[in-house]
Design a protein around this motif. Structure first.
Motif, PDB file in Angstrom:
ATOM      1  N   ARG A  76       0.852  -1.188   0.000  1.00 17.77           N
ATOM      2  CA  ARG A  76       0.000   0.000   0.000  1.00 17.77           C
ATOM      3  C   ARG A  76       0.888   1.239   0.000  1.00 17.77           C
ATOM      4  O   ARG A  76       1.831   1.338   0.772  1.00 17.77           O
ATOM      5  CB  ARG A  76      -0.902   0.012   1.223  1.00 17.77           C
ATOM      6  CG  ARG A  76      -1.708   1.297   1.312  1.00 17.77           C
ATOM      7  CD  ARG A  76      -2.663   1.298   2.476  1.00 17.77           C
ATOM      8  NE  ARG A  76      -3.974   1.381   1.875  1.00 17.77           N
ATOM      9  CZ  ARG A  76      -5.003   0.653   2.216  1.00 17.77           C
ATOM     10  NH1 ARG A  76      -4.910  -0.215   3.171  1.00 17.77           N
ATOM     11  NH2 ARG A  76      -6.146   0.790   1.611  1.00 17.77           N
ATOM     12  N   THR A  77       0.549   2.162  -0.876  1.00 16.47           N
ATOM     13  CA  THR A  77       1.289   3.420  -0.909  1.00 16.47           C
ATOM     14  C   THR A  77       0.607   4.397   0.021  1.00 16.47           C
ATOM     15  O   THR A  77      -0.613   4.498   0.051  1.00 16.47           O
ATOM     16  CB  THR A  77       1.361   3.982  -2.340  1.00 16.47           C
ATOM     17  OG1 THR A  77       0.052   4.067  -2.868  1.00 16.47           O
ATOM     18  CG2 THR A  77       2.198   3.088  -3.238  1.00 16.47           C
ATOM     19  N   SER A  78       1.397   5.092   0.776  1.00 20.66           N
ATOM     20  CA  SER A  78       0.842   5.979   1.803  1.00 20.66           C
ATOM     21  C   SER A  78       0.214   7.238   1.228  1.00 20.66           C
ATOM     22  O   SER A  78      -0.733   7.769   1.789  1.00 20.66           O
ATOM     23  CB  SER A  78       1.917   6.355   2.816  1.00 20.66           C
ATOM     24  OG  SER A  78       2.988   6.986   2.150  1.00 20.66           O
ATOM     25  N   ASN A  79       0.696   7.699   0.106  1.00 17.16           N
ATOM     26  CA  ASN A  79       0.198   8.974  -0.409  1.00 17.16           C
ATOM     27  C   ASN A  79      -1.166   8.878  -1.095  1.00 17.16           C
ATOM     28  O   ASN A  79      -1.919   9.840  -1.081  1.00 17.16           O
ATOM     29  CB  ASN A  79       1.214   9.621  -1.356  1.00 17.16           C
ATOM     30  CG  ASN A  79       1.601   8.726  -2.507  1.00 17.16           C
ATOM     31  OD1 ASN A  79       1.331   7.531  -2.496  1.00 17.16           O
ATOM     32  ND2 ASN A  79       2.239   9.306  -3.496  1.00 17.16           N
ATOM     33  N   GLY A  81      -3.231   5.738  -0.989  1.00 16.62           N
ATOM     34  CA  GLY A  81      -4.050   4.661  -0.441  1.00 16.62           C
ATOM     35  C   GLY A  81      -4.278   3.495  -1.393  1.00 16.62           C
ATOM     36  O   GLY A  81      -5.057   2.590  -1.112  1.00 16.62           O
ATOM     37  N   SER A  83      -3.361   0.069  -3.161  1.00 17.85           N
ATOM     38  CA  SER A  83      -2.556  -1.133  -2.930  1.00 17.85           C
ATOM     39  C   SER A  83      -2.171  -1.717  -4.282  1.00 17.85           C
ATOM     40  O   SER A  83      -3.029  -1.982  -5.112  1.00 17.85           O
ATOM     41  CB  SER A  83      -3.347  -2.171  -2.134  1.00 17.85           C
ATOM     42  OG  SER A  83      -3.538  -1.742  -0.826  1.00 17.85           O
TER      43      SER A  83
END
Length: 174
Positions: A76-79, A81, A83
């Motif tokens: 999942r990328t934090s910036n 959301g 996946s």
């Protein structure tokens, strides 16, 4: 005369070789284990979690009408959301690698659904099918419609594999 004929023959054979190489400028890997995603497939099968792909998505990808058992690696990328996931089928009949970029959303009616794109590929990295997933369901779309995104997700996993694979370095000789 024989000397000129010999030079002509050598020049002709050289040109034939060059012409044959020009007909096939993109060399293909001689062995399937050298295919673009083969190492990603091995990585997922050895370190992935046991999951399954929903029947509706499996059907849209052309992988049968039941839930498809897979091994999965997801990040999942934090910036944003989203996946990014790679799933490798563990069903010997339905082979394939599924790459996806999906965001899980919960609406105001407490329904959870995914939104994004998924692609069916193989060890060579060839794109076979593209689907879009949203609250209404799944639909097959043109492979060209998300080809650039497919390439980005494929590169993402090739980089993840490289980052997690220990490199061997040779020590200098004395």
């Amino acid at each position: 005369m024989k000397r000129h004929y010999g030079k002509f023959l050598i020049a002709t054979l050289s040109l034939i070789g060059v012409a044959l190489l020009a007909q096939n400028p993109a060399p293909r890997p001689p062995y399937s284990d050298q295919a673009e995603l083969s190492k990603v497939e091995e990585w997922v099968l050895s370190q992935g979690t046991v999951e399954s792909i929903a029947a509706e998505i499996a059907a849209a990808l052309g992988l049968g009408s039941d839930r498809l058992p897979v091994k999965l690696r997801s990040f999942r990328t934090s910036n944003d959301g989203i996946s990014r996931a790679v799933a490798v089928s563990t069903n010997p009949i339905q082979k394939g690698i599924v790459l996806s970029a999906l965001k899980t959303i919960e609406d105001n009616k407490m329904r959870i659904y995914s939104l994004g794109t998924a692609w069916l590929t193989d060890r060579s990295g060839t794109l076979h099918r593209t689907i879009e997933v949203n609250a209404s369901g799944v639909r097959v779309v043109s492979n060209n419609s998300h080809a650039a995104e497919f390439k980005d997700v494929k590169v993402f996993f090739l980089k993840k594999l490289k980052a997690t694979t220990p490199t061997t370095t040779s020590s200098p000789s004395p």
